[in-house]
Design an enzyme around this catalytic site. Structure first.
Site: not given
Ligand code: IMP
Length: 446
Positions: A20, A48
């Site tokens: 992340d 994503h």
């Protein structure tokens, strides 16, 4: 005859923390400079998120390059694919007007089957914290991994077991698929029955074969031998961008094992996960948040349990793209970062979410660990031993200015610049990109 591939360029974007870090944004930003964007590891555990023109796209299996026209989006053999999720993701993109005709999938990528997801959930339940499980379990050292329950670990385990695995190419051959599934379902059903008598979902080989053949028909136009495809691109002098999923500290060999994912999610996974040899990749951009986050179990030495952590979580919208879980938040861990840059061979860094730190009067950076055996500047790549690490911090002045409009390094406040320069000096890798907001434009290149 010698086949030259020297005109070709292969770069990689890889996360240097626990995922992340904002890799999707960077890949999206760079994609139009490449002919192909390639995923080489992980599966739908990755999330994503990319913002283009104010529109947010959440991608899990499809490479972020899909958002750039005329770029091939390749899913390499190292990825584990849940075909339902992949098709759903492609449909959602198409509904929003994205051209997905550049999508290519390796015939050697493995399939995440419904029983893998059931196994993932069952294992996590069996490993649940001792306190929840009665006195016979209280001595357990390893607790649940906190997986995304997307079936990732069991799918990779079957890949290594070999005979109990299904690959994308198998979906195109009913006879092979039917024969494999007959054997696999009887084995899986027996295991579920012995662990959860009478409660388990029973998997029907004929039904699963029909379902998978149908999915194979939908995927067929995208299936190819991507190792040859990528080699052809390299011979033609075309350029390739590898998009890492998950991140270096979750690498199954080099991360905080056993609290990791089940693939080589550092840059080291590129070769096995794509068929492209290691010397081809000349530039590796390590993406790192200006602080640390982690989702799921496992140690994170700099974790914050106070108001500062809560404030960073809120400002950084630190809730999982894949599972919606609140992320654990902590100060930037330079010991871990320097190690991750070493493992992934980062040639440059991209610092993301610097804007989120605005408003903190002071910023802390972990530069050593205090361990039961003494101080060390080395990372401990063992999830059990690392839980004994206490970080030793260096403290820097924070900044309070809104930096989301900054477009050059010089426009950043002096304390923000000093913070970046300290990271660069400690890790020994130049910071070439700084992200100050989610949009493509909110990016500083140095
Ligand atoms: P799995 O990959 O679902 O087996 O989960 C293993 C561990 O990796 C868990 O702690 C997950 O939260 C973590 N994980 C897997 N993929 C990602 C990711 O893309 N971002 C952040 N954490 C991830």
């Amino acid at each position: 005859m010698v086949h030259e591939r020297t005109g070709s360029r292969a770069n990689a974007v890889v996360g240097l923390q626990w995922g992340d870090e904002g890799k999707g944004k960077l890949v999206d930003l760079l994609a139009s400079e490449f002919d192909a964007v390639v995923r080489y590891n992980g599966g739908a555990n990755a999330g994503h998120s990319v913002v283009v023109g104010g529109e947010r796209y959440a991608l899990h299996l499809v490479p972020s390059g899909i958002l750039s026209p005329d770029v091939l989006a390749v899913i390499g053999n190292g990825v584990v694919i849940d075909p339902h999720r992949l098709l759903e993701e492609l449909r959602t993109l198409q509904d929003r007007g994205v051209d997905t005709s550049g999508m290519v999938i390796s015939d050697r990528a493995h399939i995440v089957m419904p029983y893998h997801k059931a196994e993932d959930a069952l294992r996590e339940e069996l490993l649940a914290p001792a306190a929840d499980r009665g006195p016979e379990q209280t001595k357990r050292v390893v607790s649940a991994i906190g997986t995304t329950r997307r079936g990732i670990g069991p799918a990779y385990a079957d890949k290594v077991h070999r005979a109990t695995a299904i690959r994308i190419g198998d979906l195109l051959n009913r006879a092979v698929l039917a024969s494999k599934l007959e054997m696999i379902c009887s084995m899986k059903n027996a295991v579920f029955e012995s662990l959860h008598p009478g409660e388990h979902e029973s998997f029907d080989a004929v039904q699963l074969t029909d379902e998978m053949v149908k999915l194979g028909e939908l995927l067929a136009p995208m299936i190819s031998d991507t190792a040859y495809l990528l080699d052809d691109l390299r011979r033609e002098g075309k350029s390739i961008l590898f998009e890492g999923a998950n991140a270096t500290m979750l690498d199954v060999d080099h991360g905080t094992y056993p609290y990791v994912t089940s693939s080589n999610s550092s840059a080291l996974g590129i070769g096995p996960g794509s068929g492209v040899p290691p010397q081809a990749v000349t530039k590796i951009i390590g993406v790192v948040k200006a602080y640390c986050t982690r989702v799921g179990g496992g140690p994170m030495p700099t974790e914050l349990f106070d108001d500062v952590g809560d404030a960073i979580r809120q400002r950084g919208r630190e809730f999982g793209t894949t599972t919606g879980r609140p992320r654990r938040v902590g100060w930037l861990d330079l010991v871990a970062l320097k190690y991750a840059a070493m493992i992934s061979g980062a040639t440059e860094l991209c610092i993301t979410l610097l804007d989120v730190l605005s408003g903190e009067p002071e910023l802390k950076l972990a530069v050593e660990y205090e361990m039961p055996s003494g101080r060390t500047a080395r990372f401990i790549a063992d999830g059990i031993l690392l839980s004994d690490a206490t970080p030793i911090y260096e403290t820097m002045h924070g900044f309070s200015e809104d930096i989301t409009g900054a477009r050059s390094f010089d426009e950043l406040p002096p304390n923000a610049r000093a913070y970046i320069e300290r990271i660069e000096a400690f890790v020994g890798v130049p910071v070439r990109t700084v992200s100050v907001g989610p949009d493509r434009e909110q990016t500083i290149r140095r």
